[in-house]
Design an enzyme around this catalytic site. Structure first.
Site, PDB file in Angstrom:
ATOM      1  N   GLU A  66       0.810  -1.221   0.000  1.00 19.96           N
ATOM      2  CA  GLU A  66       0.000   0.000   0.000  1.00 19.96           C
ATOM      3  C   GLU A  66       0.842   1.269   0.000  1.00 19.96           C
ATOM      4  OE1 GLU A  66      -0.541  -2.609   1.900  1.00 19.96           O
ATOM      5  OE2 GLU A  66      -2.488  -3.329   1.191  1.00 19.96           O
ATOM      6  N   ASP A  91      -9.249   0.434   6.133  1.00 21.28           N
ATOM      7  CA  ASP A  91      -8.365   0.221   7.290  1.00 21.28           C
ATOM      8  C   ASP A  91      -6.898   0.212   6.850  1.00 21.28           C
ATOM      9  OD1 ASP A  91     -10.523  -1.370   9.412  1.00 21.28           O
ATOM     10  OD2 ASP A  91     -10.940  -1.407   7.276  1.00 21.28           O
ATOM     11  N   PHE A  92      -6.640  -0.242   5.622  1.00 22.30           N
ATOM     12  CA  PHE A  92      -5.253  -0.379   5.169  1.00 22.30           C
ATOM     13  C   PHE A  92      -4.615   0.983   4.880  1.00 22.30           C
ATOM     14  CE2 PHE A  92      -6.873  -4.503   2.958  1.00 22.30           C
ATOM     15  CZ  PHE A  92      -7.178  -5.044   4.189  1.00 22.30           C
ATOM     16  N   ILE A  93      -5.419   2.029   4.841  1.00 24.52           N
ATOM     17  CA  ILE A  93      -4.859   3.370   4.660  1.00 24.52           C
ATOM     18  C   ILE A  93      -3.861   3.666   5.773  1.00 24.52           C
ATOM     19  CG2 ILE A  93      -5.545   5.775   5.122  1.00 24.52           C
ATOM     20  CD1 ILE A  93      -7.398   5.711   2.894  1.00 24.52           C
ATOM     21  N   HIS A 135     -11.172  -4.750   9.570  1.00 25.47           N
ATOM     22  CA  HIS A 135     -11.758  -4.717   8.227  1.00 25.47           C
ATOM     23  C   HIS A 135     -13.126  -4.029   8.236  1.00 25.47           C
ATOM     24  CE1 HIS A 135      -8.690  -7.703   7.256  1.00 25.47           C
ATOM     25  NE2 HIS A 135      -9.031  -7.643   6.000  1.00 25.47           N
TER      26      HIS A 135
HETATM   27  C1  TPP Z   1      -2.342  -4.573   4.389  1.00 27.34           C
HETATM   28  C2  TPP Z   1      -3.292  -5.453   3.707  1.00 27.34           C
HETATM   29  N1  TPP Z   1      -3.417  -5.370   2.360  1.00 27.34           N
HETATM   30  C3  TPP Z   1      -4.271  -6.186   1.716  1.00 27.34           C
HETATM   31  C4  TPP Z   1      -5.013  -7.097   2.397  1.00 27.34           C
HETATM   32  C5  TPP Z   1      -5.985  -8.016   1.680  1.00 27.34           C
HETATM   33  N2  TPP Z   1      -5.452  -9.386   1.708  1.00 27.34           N
HETATM   34  C6  TPP Z   1      -5.786 -10.254   2.669  1.00 27.34           C
HETATM   35  S1  TPP Z   1      -4.972 -11.697   2.527  1.00 27.34           S
HETATM   36  C7  TPP Z   1      -4.185 -11.184   1.149  1.00 27.34           C
HETATM   37  C8  TPP Z   1      -3.241 -12.097   0.457  1.00 27.34           C
HETATM   38  C9  TPP Z   1      -2.099 -12.444   1.338  1.00 27.34           C
HETATM   39  O1  TPP Z   1      -1.248 -13.296   0.646  1.00 27.34           O
HETATM   40  P1  TPP Z   1      -0.084 -14.027   1.386  1.00 27.34           P
HETATM   41  O2  TPP Z   1       0.641 -13.079   2.270  1.00 27.34           O
HETATM   42  O3  TPP Z   1       0.719 -14.717   0.350  1.00 27.34           O
HETATM   43  O4  TPP Z   1      -0.789 -15.076   2.332  1.00 27.34           O
HETATM   44  P2  TPP Z   1      -1.710 -16.325   1.918  1.00 27.34           P
HETATM   45  O5  TPP Z   1      -3.096 -15.806   1.734  1.00 27.34           O
HETATM   46  O6  TPP Z   1      -1.136 -16.904   0.689  1.00 27.34           O
HETATM   47  O7  TPP Z   1      -1.650 -17.242   3.084  1.00 27.34           O
HETATM   48  C10 TPP Z   1      -4.556  -9.884   0.824  1.00 27.34           C
HETATM   49  C11 TPP Z   1      -4.067  -9.143  -0.334  1.00 27.34           C
HETATM   50  C12 TPP Z   1      -4.882  -7.134   3.800  1.00 27.34           C
HETATM   51  N3  TPP Z   1      -5.619  -7.961   4.555  1.00 27.34           N
HETATM   52  N4  TPP Z   1      -3.997  -6.328   4.420  1.00 27.34           N
END
Ligand code: TPP
Lengths: 328, 345
Positions: A66, A91-93, A135
């Site tokens: 982000e 929230d991610f902001i 979230h």
């Molecule tokens: C800071 C943030 N950005 C985006 C998201 C949305 N999000 C949740 S899980 C995920 C994928 C995470 O991938 P990875 O770290 O490879 O873990 P995996 O799901 O493969 O276990 C995303 C983009 C989030 N929860 N938090």
């Protein structure tokens, strides 16, 4: 301005945002979208189909980064592009507050106007999904507090399309807040490709003589249903649409007529939109007020997970109704 | 959960049992989420059991772990009780966080679980902080963070590893490379073949292990733990693994093929591989895997029953714990909103 006479095709909020983005991508080749999974339609499928239509140069996936998303958006905006960055859940902001607060918001100012900042950030906020504390936040008041950033949070399909187009065309940074619980809400949207809604213009969604309810996002629907159900009070419902800058004239005009004001917004009650609306009314229309202003919102808590707990902290139609009770 | 000795047959059986428990727990979550019993979102860990069990079995009880949005496996491997965890997923007051956290925020500090963590990458600095406490307070524990290949693109992950490396903190970073981040492939997010290569930039060891091999993960973490405990600083371990389910339950998964999933499931499954190895070594008798399986099924069934029967929290508990001291603004606003007595103003 009244949005009561809105005509046009019936679109959902999701479709209205997508249509606005599609039209702006087609109109101006400096516009591009970036975000996580954006090529697959982005969060909540808002940008579905745009990758197929416009290709990878214009609709781009980013890693989960982000800070780089917004920071590189700032750099691209300062050097000739019009980025629309999706950070998904608002929230991610928190992760990218630095490029937002110190760069996007201040660059034009610090450089004495030597650059413009045509950056749009899309952020999805709001609760109601049992998605728990990280979230479910409503952070638009935090962002609205930053001088140099414009913040919009429309509640209707019409406002969503019109404001998204204005945000993309704007040479100032705009954060566009979408409430995840109103994507399916439908309404009329003008089809004209040049239809826009100016930033800083509220919509009067229902006219009434006795009580003004200024409500945002999901709570607009709640306020309208309260207004329909009340037989003892004629309720006017205003969707500010833009949070910063705020259309204080439309609100003041309404309070001059009704003398009574409720402000309903899903953010925590302290130091936010409620406070700003109330203060502007007190500053400018104090003598029009017949009774104290009422606020409806979240009692300064994070949003919990378990259904009975989430229901407890979220503002509801009943609470708007109760606030109206206390005024009439 | 006590450290295992992976050269000891009964501990090896124990490791297999822990993996089976995680898989069975996740199956129950899958079914009961589909039936609408579990609110919110769930992200299942099925397929990756060897990483959680291998890593946590090499840790001491006092060690701290941080988890991800895909956290049930880490929680169970660290010793959290399946009944209390299930109750949390059901949003009940008997859950680990009294229903405030749910799947994405389950935590138990007594078992050294510093929290499931849905903000991608955000658990990594917390493990660094646990290592910092150990160093400054002269404690024996280490901080270990589990995170995904997607999280490896977040700035705070790198800031935290660099900090721990610079200060020789007792920390271990375990990146679970399951090839996908939501629907984005690994190649779309990273320009290197092995994430562990980044360790060179911090001057710490970077280790690649087969994340489908519980003993390989165990060995790597055991070595990293020794290094951390000696005061030699952190290690970055990349476990190559695979998730069998979608990113979240309900994910239509347009980004990968069933053949790919089947290939991992049928030929590389961590539980099957380990069970076969133990049988061939004479550690596991004929029928013993089935016995372990029946035992964990009974445990998980009991956990579901427990969660179903547990009460929901009282709505007013929503306001507890905002601060250690009661939050005066909560009371002020609740009264103004007409939620408590004497609100008529
Ligand atoms: C800071 C943030 N950005 C985006 C998201 C949305 N999000 C949740 S899980 C995920 C994928 C995470 O991938 P990875 O770290 O490879 O873990 P995996 O799901 O493969 O276990 C995303 C983009 C989030 N929860 N938090």
């Amino acid at each position: 301005m009244s949005a009561l006479d809105a005509t046009g095709e019936q679109l959902s909020v999701r479709e209205a945002i997508r249509t606005a983005l599609r039209e702006e991508l087609a109109r101006d080749d400096t516009v591009f979208l970036m975000g996580q999974d954006e090529e697959d339609g982005g969060s909540f499928e808002v940008t579905a189909g745009l990758y197929e239509e416009f290709g990878r140069d214009r609709v781009r996936d980013t890693p989960i980064s982000e800070t780089a998303q917004i920071g590189s958006g700032v750099g691209a905006a300062a050097t000739g592009l019009r980025p629309v960055v999706n950070v998904s859940y608002s929230d991610f902001i928190a992760i990218c507050f630095e490029p937002l607060m110190n760069q996007a918001a201040k660059m034009q100012y610090m450089f004495a106007g030597a650059t413009e900042m045509p950056l749009t950030v899309r952020a999805i906020e709001g609760a109601g999904f049992n998605a728990a504390a990280q979230h479910s936040s409503t952070v638009h008041t935090l962002v609205s507090h930053l001088p140099g950033i414009k913040a919009v949070a429309p509640a209707t399909p019409r406002g969503s399309k019109g404001l998204m187009k204005t945000a993309v065309r704007s040479n100032d940074p705009v954060v566009f807040f979408e409430h995840k619980n109103i994507y399916e809400r439908t309404g009329p949207v003008p089809e004209d490709e040049d239809f826009t809604v100016p930033i800083g213009e509220a919509a009067v969604l229902r006219e009434g003589a006795d009580v003004t309810v200024v409500a945002t996002q999901q709570l607009v629907g709640e306020a309208l249903s309260v207004a329909e159900d009340r037989t003892d009070a004629d309720v006017e419902v205003i969707d500010p649409q833009s949070l910063s800058p705020l259309d204080t004239d439309t609100i003041a005009e309404s309070v001059r007529k009704t003398g009574r004001l409720v402000v309903a917004d899903e953010s925590p009650l302290s130091y936010g939109l409620h406070a700003e609306v109330a203060t502007r009314v007190v500053e400018n229309e104090f003598y029009s007020l017949d009774v104290p202003i009422q606020r409806v919102g979240v009692p300064d808590t994070p949003i919990p997970f378990s259904p009975p707990l989430e229901d407890e902290v979220l503002p509801t139609a009943e609470e708007i109704d109760l606030a109206v009770d206390r005024l009439v | 959960m006590a450290t295992l000795d992976m050269t000891d047959p009964s501990d090896q059986r124990q490791a297999l049992r822990r993996m089976l428990l995680i898989r069975e727990f996740e199956r129950a979550v899958r079914d009961n989420f589909a039936d609408g019993e579990i609110p919110g979102f769930v992200h299942l860990y099925i397929g990756q059991e060897a990483v959680a069990v291998g890593a946590c079995s090499a840790l001491a009880d006092d060690d701290y772990v941080t988890s991800t949005h895909r956290g049930h496996g880490h929680c169970l491997a660290k010793g959290m009780d399946e009944r209390t965890l299930m109750a949390e997923l059901y949003g009940r007051s008997d859950g680990y966080c009294s229903g405030k956290g749910g799947s994405m925020h389950a935590a138990d500090l007594d078992e050294g679980m510093l929290g499931a963590q849905p903000i991608v990458g955000a658990g990594v600095p917390l493990a660094t902080g646990a290592g910092l406490t150990a160093q400054l307070r002269d404690r024996d524990w280490v901080g270990l963070s589990f995170f995904g290949d997607g999280a490896f693109a977040e700035g705070q992950v790198h800031e935290s590893i660099n900090l721990a490396a610079t200060w020789d903190l007792p920390a271990i970073y375990v990146v679970e490379n399951n090839l996908y981040s939501e629907g984005m492939t690994y190649e779309k997010q990273h320009n290197v073949e092995d994430l562990a290569d980044s360790a060179a930039a911090y001057g710490i060891p970077g280790v690649v292990v087969d994340g489908m091999d519980v003993e390989a993960v165990y060995d790597a973490v055991a070595e990293a733990r020794e290094r951390a405990a000696r005061g030699d600083g952190p290690t970055l371990i990349e476990a190559k693994t695979y998730r069998y389910r979608g990113h979240y339950e309900g994910d239509p998964q347009p980004y990968r093929t069933q053949e790919e999933i089947d290939e991992w499931r049928e030929n590389r499954d961590a539980i099957d591989t380990f069970a076969t190895r133990l049988r061939e070594a004479g550690v596991l008798d004929e029928g013993e895997r089935e016995e372990l399986q029946s035992a964990v099924e009974a445990d998980v069934e009991a956990a579901v029953e427990y969660a179903r029967d547990a009460p929901f929290p009282d709505p007013e508990e929503a306001y507890d714990d905002v601060f250690v001291e009661p939050n005066p603004d909560v009371e002020y606003f609740r009264e103004r909103l007409g939620r408590t007595g004497g609100a008529d103003r």
